[in-house]
Write an enzyme that holds these catalytic residues in place. Structure first.
Site: not given
Ligand code: UT7
Length: 331
Positions: A256, A286, A116
């Site tokens: 970004h 993204n 990215c």
């Molecule tokens: O451009 C390259 C660089 N990439 C990035 O900058 C991405 C950086 N990361 C992020 O933007 C975030 O970490 C995400 C958007 C990918 C995820 O958000 P988060 O607040 O960090 O969520 P998490 O991964 O900690 O997940 C929280 C919960 C989990 O459930 P449990 O384990 O708490 O029960 C996930 O399984 O949300 C769940 N989850 C979802 N729920 C509904 C993960 N993806 C989804 C989804 N829909 N699509």
């Protein structure tokens, strides 16, 4: 050797596929909700290229538009740099395919992969060739077909990405304008956090790797998130200091577009008003290396940016990599 010439962007262009995939559409194929995606990422919809369209196709359209804006002909382009993590092929480079598509017969061409951060890596590379007097007009493109490398059964990643291309022509500008600072960084210690495991020399693609879905993007979202919040702010501040300016001098931030929470954290730390930060991830998701040049082109086209504005561009991504640049807008 000191710089002989000042480099700046003299034309921009972009291409976004027509096909819109909304969060509601994703609710049909994975266990997710519009509410979750919007609140956790800020993304409402993304564009997905059709099956026949590859990265070079989008890059070539964006490139032609940027060259036209710069009032140049393709034959006047001397170098093409394509930043992409989703090339058409491993060989040839996507830049060579773009060169042929647009008729830039006098241009050298190569790809760079800094995920990215790739567009800013490319911009700063082009800056060196302009500053040294080696080339006059360089195409720097960020283009991605992320949908082709996305596991559409993985709700952790498939909600995030979109396809598109942004292009810029980098050329000589008057000495008070153009690129005022540049900052590149990498931490290979984080290489496992965001990767496509199979399909390279470490793990060539075979039936087993395909069965295990290892040819798709894997990301440890929360670790990348923590890194991103930290680096987005520090890299922006570094670009300002290296230019000999202060936060008060910043007219515009083009970050970004990965997650609105990451952008907001950086905006608040930099004490910038909301209208000084360009956001389009609600519409495009993204787009990795394409996200900054597409945002820049939209900002220029909608006349939000004017001549003399100090603009910071900042990116981060797989590698891990990060990059920032401060530019005084030249037109
Ligand atoms: O451009 C390259 C660089 N990439 C990035 O900058 C991405 C950086 N990361 C992020 O933007 C975030 O970490 C995400 C958007 C990918 C995820 O958000 P988060 O607040 O960090 O969520 P998490 O991964 O900690 O997940 C929280 C919960 C989990 O459930 P449990 O384990 O708490 O029960 C996930 O399984 O949300 C769940 N989850 C979802 N729920 C509904 C993960 N993806 C989804 C989804 N829909 N699509």
């Amino acid at each position: 050797m000191g710089a002989l010439f000042k480099a700046g962007i003299i034309g921009t262009g972009s291409y976004i596929p027509d096909n819109i995939v909304t969060n509601k559409d994703l609710e049909e194929i994975i266990d997710t909700s519009d509410e979750w995606i919007v609140s956790r990422t800020g993304i409402r919809e993304r564009r997905i290229a059709d099956a026949t369209m590859a990265t070079s196709d989008m890059a070539s359209i964006a490139a032609k538009r940027a060259i036209k804006k710069a009032n140049l002909s393709p034959k006047e382009i001397e170098l093409i740099i394509v930043a992409t993590a989703t090339p058409d092929n491993n060989i040839p480079s996507t830049a060579c395919i773009v060169q042929e598509n647009i008729g830039a017969v006098n241009a050298a061409a190569f790809d760079i992969n800094a995920a990215c951060s790739g567009f800013i890596y490319g911009l700063i590379t082009a800056d060196q060739f302009i500053a040294s007097g080696i080339y006059r007009n360089i195409l720097v493109i960020g283009a991605e077909s992320l949908s082709k490398f996305t596991d559409w059964t993985d709700r952790n990643t498939c909600i995030l990405f979109g396809d598109g291309a942004g292009a810029t022509v980098v050329g000589r500008v008057d000495k008070e304008y153009g690129i005022l600072s540049r900052y590149l960084g990498a931490d290979g210690g984080g290489s496992d956090l965001l990767k496509i495991e199979a399909g390279g020399s470490r793990m060539p693609a075979d039936l087993k790797t395909v069965e295990k879905r290892l040819h798709y993007i894997y990301m440890d979202g929360s670790e990348v998130f923590k890194f991103a919040v930290r680096i987005m702010t520090s890299a922006s501040e570094r670009a300002v200091t290296l230019a000999g300016l202060t936060n008060k001098d910043i007219d515009f931030l083009i970050p970004h577009q990965a997650n609105i929470r990451i952008i907001e954290a950086a905006r608040k730390r930099l004490k910038l008003d909301e209208d000084k930060v360009y956001v389009n991830l609600d519409r495009f998701g993204n787009m990795s290396a394409a996200s900054i040049p597409v945002a820049l082109d939209e900002a220029v086209e909608s006349n939000i940016i004017s001549k003399g504005d100090n603009i910071i561009m900042v990116g981060f991504g797989g590698g891990l990599t990060w990059a920032s640049a401060l530019m005084k807008w030249a037109y």
